[in-house]
Design a protein around this motif. Structure first.
Motif, PDB file in Angstrom:
ATOM      1  N   GLU A  80     -56.676  69.666 -22.344  1.00 36.53           N
ATOM      2  CA  GLU A  80     -58.041  69.731 -21.818  1.00 36.53           C
ATOM      3  C   GLU A  80     -59.066  69.459 -22.906  1.00 36.53           C
ATOM      4  O   GLU A  80     -60.054  68.744 -22.700  1.00 36.53           O
ATOM      5  N   ALA A  81     -58.831  70.032 -24.094  1.00 30.09           N
ATOM      6  CA  ALA A  81     -59.781  69.852 -25.192  1.00 30.09           C
ATOM      7  C   ALA A  81     -59.766  68.426 -25.717  1.00 30.09           C
ATOM      8  O   ALA A  81     -60.797  67.893 -26.144  1.00 30.09           O
ATOM      9  N   SER A  82     -58.610  67.794 -25.685  1.00 30.61           N
ATOM     10  CA  SER A  82     -58.493  66.456 -26.258  1.00 30.61           C
ATOM     11  C   SER A  82     -58.763  65.346 -25.246  1.00 30.61           C
ATOM     12  O   SER A  82     -58.953  64.183 -25.643  1.00 30.61           O
ATOM     13  N   ALA A  83     -58.805  65.675 -23.952  1.00 29.80           N
ATOM     14  CA  ALA A  83     -58.936  64.645 -22.917  1.00 29.80           C
ATOM     15  C   ALA A  83     -60.142  63.727 -23.124  1.00 29.80           C
ATOM     16  O   ALA A  83     -59.990  62.494 -23.107  1.00 29.80           O
ATOM     17  N   PRO A  84     -61.359  64.247 -23.321  1.00 30.40           N
ATOM     18  CA  PRO A  84     -62.501  63.326 -23.504  1.00 30.40           C
ATOM     19  C   PRO A  84     -62.401  62.510 -24.775  1.00 30.40           C
ATOM     20  O   PRO A  84     -62.877  61.377 -24.832  1.00 30.40           O
ATOM     21  N   ILE A  85     -61.787  63.083 -25.797  1.00 29.84           N
ATOM     22  CA  ILE A  85     -61.648  62.364 -27.071  1.00 29.84           C
ATOM     23  C   ILE A  85     -60.602  61.268 -26.938  1.00 29.84           C
ATOM     24  O   ILE A  85     -60.793  60.140 -27.419  1.00 29.84           O
ATOM     25  N   MET A  86     -59.498  61.576 -26.277  1.00 31.34           N
ATOM     26  CA  MET A  86     -58.461  60.567 -26.057  1.00 31.34           C
ATOM     27  C   MET A  86     -58.988  59.452 -25.140  1.00 31.34           C
ATOM     28  O   MET A  86     -58.641  58.280 -25.318  1.00 31.34           O
ATOM     29  N   ALA A  87     -59.836  59.826 -24.181  1.00 33.12           N
ATOM     30  CA  ALA A  87     -60.402  58.816 -23.283  1.00 33.12           C
ATOM     31  C   ALA A  87     -61.241  57.818 -24.063  1.00 33.12           C
ATOM     32  O   ALA A  87     -61.242  56.611 -23.763  1.00 33.12           O
ATOM     33  N   CYS A  88     -61.959  58.301 -25.075  1.00 34.09           N
ATOM     34  CA  CYS A  88     -62.764  57.400 -25.908  1.00 34.09           C
ATOM     35  C   CYS A  88     -61.886  56.408 -26.671  1.00 34.09           C
ATOM     36  O   CYS A  88     -62.328  55.304 -27.009  1.00 34.09           O
ATOM     37  N   ALA A  89     -60.634  56.829 -26.942  1.00 34.42           N
ATOM     38  CA  ALA A  89     -59.733  55.957 -27.697  1.00 34.42           C
ATOM     39  C   ALA A  89     -59.467  54.653 -26.956  1.00 34.42           C
ATOM     40  O   ALA A  89     -59.199  53.617 -27.580  1.00 34.42           O
ATOM     41  N   ARG A  90     -59.535  54.689 -25.619  1.00 38.54           N
ATOM     42  CA  ARG A  90     -59.326  53.463 -24.858  1.00 38.54           C
ATOM     43  C   ARG A  90     -60.340  52.403 -25.260  1.00 38.54           C
ATOM     44  O   ARG A  90     -60.025  51.215 -25.330  1.00 38.54           O
ATOM     45  N   ASP A  91     -61.548  52.832 -25.540  1.00 40.72           N
ATOM     46  CA  ASP A  91     -62.617  51.892 -25.853  1.00 40.72           C
ATOM     47  C   ASP A  91     -62.655  51.521 -27.339  1.00 40.72           C
ATOM     48  O   ASP A  91     -62.646  50.332 -27.686  1.00 40.72           O
ATOM     49  N   PHE A  92     -62.666  52.529 -28.221  1.00 41.19           N
ATOM     50  CA  PHE A  92     -62.864  52.169 -29.631  1.00 41.19           C
ATOM     51  C   PHE A  92     -61.602  51.663 -30.324  1.00 41.19           C
ATOM     52  O   PHE A  92     -61.655  51.153 -31.438  1.00 41.19           O
ATOM     53  N   LEU A  93     -60.406  51.791 -29.668  1.00 40.53           N
ATOM     54  CA  LEU A  93     -59.195  51.221 -30.257  1.00 40.53           C
ATOM     55  C   LEU A  93     -58.791  49.909 -29.576  1.00 40.53           C
ATOM     56  O   LEU A  93     -57.824  49.261 -30.000  1.00 40.53           O
ATOM     57  N   ALA A  94     -59.527  49.539 -28.533  1.00 44.04           N
ATOM     58  CA  ALA A  94     -59.215  48.280 -27.845  1.00 44.04           C
ATOM     59  C   ALA A  94     -59.337  47.110 -28.811  1.00 44.04           C
ATOM     60  O   ALA A  94     -60.279  47.028 -29.610  1.00 44.04           O
ATOM     61  N   GLU A  95     -58.355  46.222 -28.772  1.00 42.93           N
ATOM     62  CA  GLU A  95     -58.318  44.992 -29.589  1.00 42.93           C
ATOM     63  C   GLU A  95     -58.251  45.274 -31.093  1.00 42.93           C
ATOM     64  O   GLU A  95     -58.532  44.399 -31.908  1.00 42.93           O
ATOM     65  N   THR A  96     -57.864  46.526 -31.467  1.00 39.51           N
ATOM     66  CA  THR A  96     -57.672  46.824 -32.898  1.00 39.51           C
ATOM     67  C   THR A  96     -56.198  46.803 -33.273  1.00 39.51           C
ATOM     68  O   THR A  96     -55.851  46.917 -34.444  1.00 39.51           O
ATOM     69  N   GLY A  97     -55.340  46.668 -32.267  1.00 37.39           N
ATOM     70  CA  GLY A  97     -53.907  46.672 -32.540  1.00 37.39           C
ATOM     71  C   GLY A  97     -53.368  48.063 -32.826  1.00 37.39           C
ATOM     72  O   GLY A  97     -52.287  48.202 -33.402  1.00 37.39           O
ATOM     73  N   THR A  98     -54.118  49.106 -32.419  1.00 38.53           N
ATOM     74  CA  THR A  98     -53.668  50.481 -32.685  1.00 38.53           C
ATOM     75  C   THR A  98     -53.756  51.324 -31.414  1.00 38.53           C
ATOM     76  O   THR A  98     -54.437  50.983 -30.449  1.00 38.53           O
TER      77      THR A  98
END
Length: 680
Positions: A80-98
């Motif tokens: 629950e605590a990490s859900a919004p942070i992990m959701a952001c990873a979809r955007d800021f890690l897109a096309e970074t190869g990570t």
């Protein structure tokens, strides 16, 4: 934790060839070269000792869906605590190869987010939810190695132990619970070797910190909800109450509980709370079954605390009154608890409810009444149960602030975080779950009146400068607020500690001490107040007979003699509870010696037992002292004598921890007293 040199923290892709050669040499039985970081060398050694297959191409297959569901349910707080942070990873890690990975304490992946192509490639090595990535299973890798060493790690390419994972680069760190530092998970950023970046390690450290902050806010929210849900149980409680949160940490306790826990051979210290795993709640809202209850605790003493939906929030430990012996009755009970029925002549109006015939206590009242007319802070000095709050109320009634509110707070009854919010309050939206409209703190609530801070010696060191600033500037900031609020109040503080010694030992700030102790009043303990035991006993008999509708009762003279000859380490509070207990447990109109609690019968001073009251007073007078240290030593000596060298009982009589008593015995050189009493 010792910080590693920068060269030990980060991988260096330029060393890939040398690291690969070192790996081959290591597998052939040789030693790695200097090009291998200590972190990697240690991990490879562990892998070899655990017989990890270096030719492994991937992690094992994932667990069944039902098992993964159970794991996610068990780690719901982390998810629950990490859900919004992990959701952001979809955007800021897109096309970074990570990609970003969240794993539990068994290194089993719970969720993944990030660059879609990378997520697809990760499936080939089973870097997916439901798979465990411990070193024992997958060799050297950021997730497993971070958990093994408990700190941030970066593992690049050839540094991986298993051949099939050497195409990858990864950075990870553990996530710790903000209250006690317990590791609750791992966060990782992984990608193919070409995506290597030092910033990946900074990203996981920042992500872990954000998740920990989310957990801290949610934990504070849960504690406030827990306190609200348990509120009805605290009013007029006649038992020892200790409130535990869902993780098994004590959050709040009433003043009866300290004596109750000590009498049972257990301790709870809110200043340094220790987790009791047997009080922790699992994901099903039940007490953990893998931790047996300690011998002193009975299961029927445990009450679940639930919210309006029936969801369990924590546990209330209720130690019933008959088992408390000399404990007090009622949270926040006034130290003297006298009613106007026994007004003493010639006492100032504000202190007229005090029952005393003792010149020493009358002199303390006279001094307090004189100080009441000023606005300076007053420090009340006295042992536990001697009557400090009664004096504080008297100071308020006779002060220029008497028309304002009287607000009291025990600094030793709450954890640091709750004490801060109770003192200063907070604004609407200060944290997730904060009460709508915020909370008015005790300082602000006392504006125009008196603030009484009991046990101020228990105030955490880092909170003291904040209160000092309030006293100096007459303004406060609520938590989450940057606009000051003006306040005008009179501070009265109380302590049973020697604050000068606390200052010398670094546990109390010197500047704060001199601001709080502008003036002081010493309240003598009951054992020094001739005639007060009998007067108070008669007063309490009258009071409790009316309160409990018991009919006429009186105390036998022989019983009164024993009460007068007892040392009363718990002072008036202890006497009050003993009288109430005897009246409730006896059905005789004349309460005799047989009603006396066993611990008082055995604890009556041996050298004065059976003597007339005057002889008992004379014996106590011989033991008069001229310093706090001497008085403490004499009190401990008497406790050792009355219990025949039984330190468990002596600690109970003194209302201190047994470990503290051992330290005091050694400090004052009383070991010989113990040997002599045990041999007699």
């Amino acid at each position: 934790m010792t910080r590693m040199p920068e060269g030990q923290i980060f991988s260096d892709p330029r060393n890939d060839t040398a690291v690969m050669a070192a790996w081959e040499r290591f597998l052939d039985g040789g030693r790695p070269t200097d090009s291998l970081r200590t972190l990697i060398d240690g991990s490879w050694q562990r892998c070899q000792q655990q017989n990890v297959d270096p030719d492994k191409c991937s992690a094992p297959p994932p667990v069944e869906e039902s098992t993964l569901f159970s794991l996610k349910q068990h780690n719901s707080e982390l998810l629950e605590a990490s859900a919004p942070i992990m959701a952001c990873a979809r955007d800021f890690l897109a096309e970074t190869g990570t990609m970003m990975v969240l794993a539990d304490t068994s290194c089993t992946i719970l969720s993944t987010e990030g660059d879609d192509p990378t997520l697809g490639v990760a499936e080939s090595i089973h870097l997916i939810p439901g798979v465990s990535w411990t070193e024992r299973v997958c060799g050297t890798n950021a997730i497993g190695t971070a958990l093994a060493v408990g700190e941030p790690v970066q593992i690049h390419s050839a540094e991986h132990y298993c051949a099939g994972i050497k195409r990858w680069t990864c950075s990870a760190t553990v996530i710790r619970h903000p209250h006690d530092g317990e590791i609750i998970g791992v966060v990782d950023v992984s990608g193919l070797s070409e995506s290597y970046s030092r910033q990946s390690l900074a990203l996981v450290v920042t992500t872990a910190s954000r998740i920990e902050s989310k957990i801290a806010m949610r934990e504070m929210e849960r504690r406030y909800v827990l306190l609200d849900a348990s509120l009805p149980r605290w009013s007029g409680a006649m038992a020892g109450l200790v409130l535990f949160d869902r993780r098994g940490y004590p959050v709040k306790m009433n003043e009866i509980a300290q004596a109750a826990m000590s009498a049972l051979g257990a301790e709870v210290d809110l200043a340094r709370p220790r987790r009791m795993l047997e009080m922790a709640i699992d994901e099903h809202g039940q007490l953990r079954q893998d931790s047996a209850l300690p011998a002193w605790l009975q299961r029927e003493w445990l009450e679940p605390v639930v919210d309006s939906r029936g969801q369990r929030l924590g546990t209330l430990l209720v130690v019933p009154l008959p088992r408390l012996g000399r404990a007090v009755s009622g949270e926040g009970a006034r130290d003297l608890s006298h009613e106007p029925a026994h007004r003493e002549a010639n006492l100032p109006a504000g202190f007229a409810t005090i029952v005393t015939r003792d010149p020493g206590l009358r002199e303390a009242v006279r001094k307090a009444d004189q100080l009441a007319r000023s606005k300076v802070p007053v420090l009340l000095l006295g042992e536990t149960g001697a009557g400090k709050e009664e004096f504080a109320q008297g100071l308020h009634k006779a002060s220029p602030f008497r028309d304002g509110p009287y607000v009291a707070l025990n600094c030793g009854g709450l954890t640091r975080e709750l004490l801060a919010s109770e003192l200063f309050g907070y604004v609407d939206g200060a944290f997730t779950g904060a009460r709508r409209g915020g909370l008015v703190g005790k300082i602000e609530a006392a504006n125009g009146g008196t603030l009484f801070l009991d046990e101020i010696g228990e105030m955490p060191l880092d909170l003291q400068p904040h209160l000092l600033r309030v006293l100096e500037q007459s303004e406060i900031y609520r938590l989450g607020e940057n606009v000051p609020r003006k306040v005008n109040f009179r501070l009265i503080a109380a302590t049973h500690r020697d604050l000068r010694k606390e200052v010398a030992d670094g546990r109390f700030r010197m500047d704060f001490y001199y601001r709080v102790a502008v003036t002081s009043v010493r309240i003598p303990p009951l054992r020094e107040r001739c005639g007060d035991v009998r007067a108070l006993a008669e007063h309490f008999v009258e009071r409790f007979c009316k309160q409990h509708d018991l009919g006429p009762r009186r105390l036998d003279n022989e019983l009164l003699v024993h009460l007068e000859n007892y040392a009363w380490p718990g002072n008036v509070r202890e006497l009050r509870n003993v009288i109430e207990s005897m009246l409730l447990m006896s059905d005789q109109e004349c309460v005799g010696l047989d009603a006396l609690p066993p611990e008082l019968m055995s604890g009556a001073e041996a050298d004065t037992a059976g003597l007339p009251p005057s002889a008992g007073r004379e014996a106590r007078a011989v033991a008069s002292v001229s310093s706090i240290a001497q008085g403490e030593a004499e009190l401990i000596r008497r406790a050792i004598a009355t219990t025949r060298g039984n330190l468990t009982r002596a600690a109970r009589e003194l209302d201190i921890a047994k470990s503290t008593l051992y330290q005091k015995v050694k400090l004052y050189g009383l070991e010989g007293e113990i040997c002599r009493m045990r041999g007699s």
